[in-house]
Write an enzyme that holds these catalytic residues in place. Structure first.
Site, mmCIF file in Angstrom:
data_model
loop_
_atom_site.group_PDB
_atom_site.id
_atom_site.type_symbol
_atom_site.label_atom_id
_atom_site.label_comp_id
_atom_site.label_asym_id
_atom_site.label_seq_id
_atom_site.Cartn_x
_atom_site.Cartn_y
_atom_site.Cartn_z
ATOM 1 N N ARG A 25 0.815 -1.212 0.000
ATOM 2 C CA ARG A 25 0.000 0.000 0.000
ATOM 3 C C ARG A 25 0.849 1.261 0.000
ATOM 4 N NH1 ARG A 25 -5.235 -1.678 3.697
ATOM 5 N NH2 ARG A 25 -5.744 -3.450 2.383
ATOM 6 N N LYS A 251 -17.336 8.806 9.929
ATOM 7 C CA LYS A 251 -17.661 8.782 8.510
ATOM 8 C C LYS A 251 -18.665 9.908 8.220
ATOM 9 C CE LYS A 251 -15.589 4.325 8.116
ATOM 10 N NZ LYS A 251 -15.639 2.870 8.144
ATOM 11 N N THR A 280 -8.473 2.780 28.366
ATOM 12 C CA THR A 280 -7.935 3.710 27.377
ATOM 13 C C THR A 280 -8.489 5.109 27.633
ATOM 14 O OG1 THR A 280 -7.542 3.980 25.006
ATOM 15 C CG2 THR A 280 -9.733 3.288 25.627
ATOM 16 N N THR A 366 -8.951 -6.495 1.543
ATOM 17 C CA THR A 366 -10.167 -5.733 1.816
ATOM 18 C C THR A 366 -11.347 -6.317 1.038
ATOM 19 O OG1 THR A 366 -8.766 -3.795 2.130
ATOM 20 C CG2 THR A 366 -11.113 -3.391 1.861
HETATM 21 C C1 LIG Z 1 -14.798 1.962 9.024
HETATM 22 C C2 LIG Z 1 -15.569 0.834 9.608
HETATM 23 C C3 LIG Z 1 -15.559 0.570 10.969
HETATM 24 C C4 LIG Z 1 -14.612 1.266 11.886
HETATM 25 O O1 LIG Z 1 -15.009 2.571 12.151
HETATM 26 P P1 LIG Z 1 -13.897 3.640 12.539
HETATM 27 O O2 LIG Z 1 -14.658 4.658 13.298
HETATM 28 O O3 LIG Z 1 -13.292 4.119 11.270
HETATM 29 O O4 LIG Z 1 -12.871 2.931 13.385
HETATM 30 C C5 LIG Z 1 -16.434 -0.365 11.481
HETATM 31 N N1 LIG Z 1 -17.262 -1.059 10.678
HETATM 32 C C6 LIG Z 1 -17.265 -0.871 9.349
HETATM 33 C C7 LIG Z 1 -18.209 -1.658 8.519
HETATM 34 C C8 LIG Z 1 -16.407 0.058 8.767
HETATM 35 O O5 LIG Z 1 -16.378 0.215 7.447
#
Ligand SMILES: *Cc1c(COP(=O)(O)O)cnc(C)c1O
Length: 415
Positions: A25, A251, A280, A366
């Protein structure tokens, strides 16, 4: 050979193996600019070049929304940069408590619990929930995300993998386990690589018939679907039937963090038992405040969702008209199939170097080998000009690399 050389060789060989398989990558070094998304600056050893991002998971551009950025900046000025501790030891700050209230309300559940990422929420959430259920059998969709697989693995419970979205297979496994045995079904609503959707209502039917608990990952749906942006389960009127809803703040909400929302008893037990929650440091107050602002905004405003769906449809139309082999998905995810790792990388490189368009190649692991693709994610900010430019650039790249167009297009070209 020196001691250091001996060890270095292990790592160098691990990288060489990836290179030989063409799945090494290379990251694009990007600088996003508020107010100009999806335009960005790419940094290379040769200097800076402008790019248009076509593969961001900041699906609605909320990461640059004025109110969200303002919440982050003012909260950092008032409360500082870090949380200063774990949730248990001085790290439970007011913005994260408010964020959890916002998320519980979004999903109409008793409570919500925030983790440092969606990955952590799945890994520690699923494993903790399954470990708290005596003799739990986990039923997991074959295409679940790595974070869910990690949660299933870490649970150390019996597991059964059902074929992707295959209700008959799922019911078969439920029947074999019997009504009495405790069972946890883990699945996603929107699968992010193929852009397809789970039959949520029918999975809930099976869960009720066979006495199973349900856990859904709505990471690629929260903010984007449903009247208040709570996800596909909300849109389909099934949200109340799901036991645990997991989502991300990273996201469509444009920030960082993950969460689960569920009954009070479930959330309290996970809060008290999940190592990935307990040991954490809490997300910083500024991030929590920004995320809460984003959630609150998208709960009330449908404009972003409507414009998003509109631009996605326009992008699909343009690519189909150009004869490009996209998967016809019912979601905002537009997979453009290449089906070869080297050609996929070559297509991505040419889009970037010649056309200034950034679409990361998606290769194994992936996606399965032979299904390599460009995964295109239009946002409300990809306007008609950008869409036309994308279609033109892809046609040039497809022609240059000799990649196949769809059958209808090939016929038209021959006539
Ligand atoms: C990106 C992703 C996650 C992880 O979420 P993050 O907040 O980026 O760690 C969990 N499940 C799916 C299906 C994802 O695509």
């Amino acid at each position: 050979m020196s001691r250091r050389m001996t060890y270095q060789r292990f790592f160098a060989e691990a990288v060489e193996a990836l290179k030989a398989e063409r799945r090494y990558r290379v990251f694009a070094d990007l600088e996003r600019v508020v107010g100009r998304f999806p335009h960005a600056i790419r940094h290379t050893p040769e200097g800076e070049t402008p790019v248009v991002i076509w593969c961001s998971n900041d699906y609605l551009g909320m990461g640059q929304h004025a109110d969200v950025v303002e919440a982050m900046a003012t909260t950092a000025r008032r409360m500082g940069a870090g949380a200063g501790g774990t949730r248990n030891i001085s790290g439970t700050h007011h913005p994260i408590v408010q964020l959890e209230g916002e998320l519980a309300d979004l999903h109409r559940k008793d409570a919500a619990l925030v983790f440092t990422s969606g990955y952590v929420s799945n890994a520690t959430g699923i494993s903790t929930i399954a470990r708290l259920i005596p003799d739990c059998l986990i039923l997991s969709d074959a295409l679940n995300h790595n974070s869910m697989i990690e949660g299933v693995r870490a649970a150390g419970r019996d597991k059964a993998i059902f074929r992707h979205n295959d209700l008959e297979h799922l019911e078969d496994l439920l029947r074999r386990a019997g009504k009495e045995r405790p069972k946890l079904i883990v699945f996603e609503s929107v699968y992010s690589m193929d852009g397809d959707i789970a039959p949520i209502g029918r999975i809930c039917d099976l869960a009720e018939r066979w006495g199973a608990m349900t856990y859904i990952d709505e990471v690629h749906a929260v903010g984007l679907y449903g009247p208040r942006g709570a996800g596909v389960a909300e849109r389909d009127g099934e949200m109340g039937r799901i036991d645990v809803i997991e989502g991300t703040l990273a996201k469509a909400f444009g920030c960082l963090g993950g969460y689960i929302a569920a009954d009070g008893a479930i959330v309290d037990a996970v809060r008290s038992h999940a190592p990935g929650f307990i040991f954490t440091t809490t997300l910083p107050p500024a991030i929590a405040a920004a995320a809460a602002t984003s959630v609150r905004h998208l709960k009330a405003s449908r404009a972003e969702r409507e414009r998003h769906q509109h631009q996605v449809a326009a992008t699909k139309d343009a690519l189909i008209a150009a004869g490009l082999p996209i998967l016809d998905t019912p979601t905002h995810i537009v997979p453009l199939m290449v089906r070869d790792p080297e050609l996929c990388k070559a297509a991505s490189d040419r889009l970037l170097d010649v056309h200034g368009l950034y679409i990361q190649p998606i290769n194994y692991p992936t996606v399965p080998r032979g299904t390599e693709r460009l995964r295109i994610t239009p946002t409300p900010f990809h306007d008609a000009d950008l869409i036309a430019g994308l279609a033109d650039a892809l046609v040039e790249v497809w022609t240059h690399l000799g990649l196949p167009f769809t059958a209808t297009q090939a016929r038209e070209a021959a006539e």
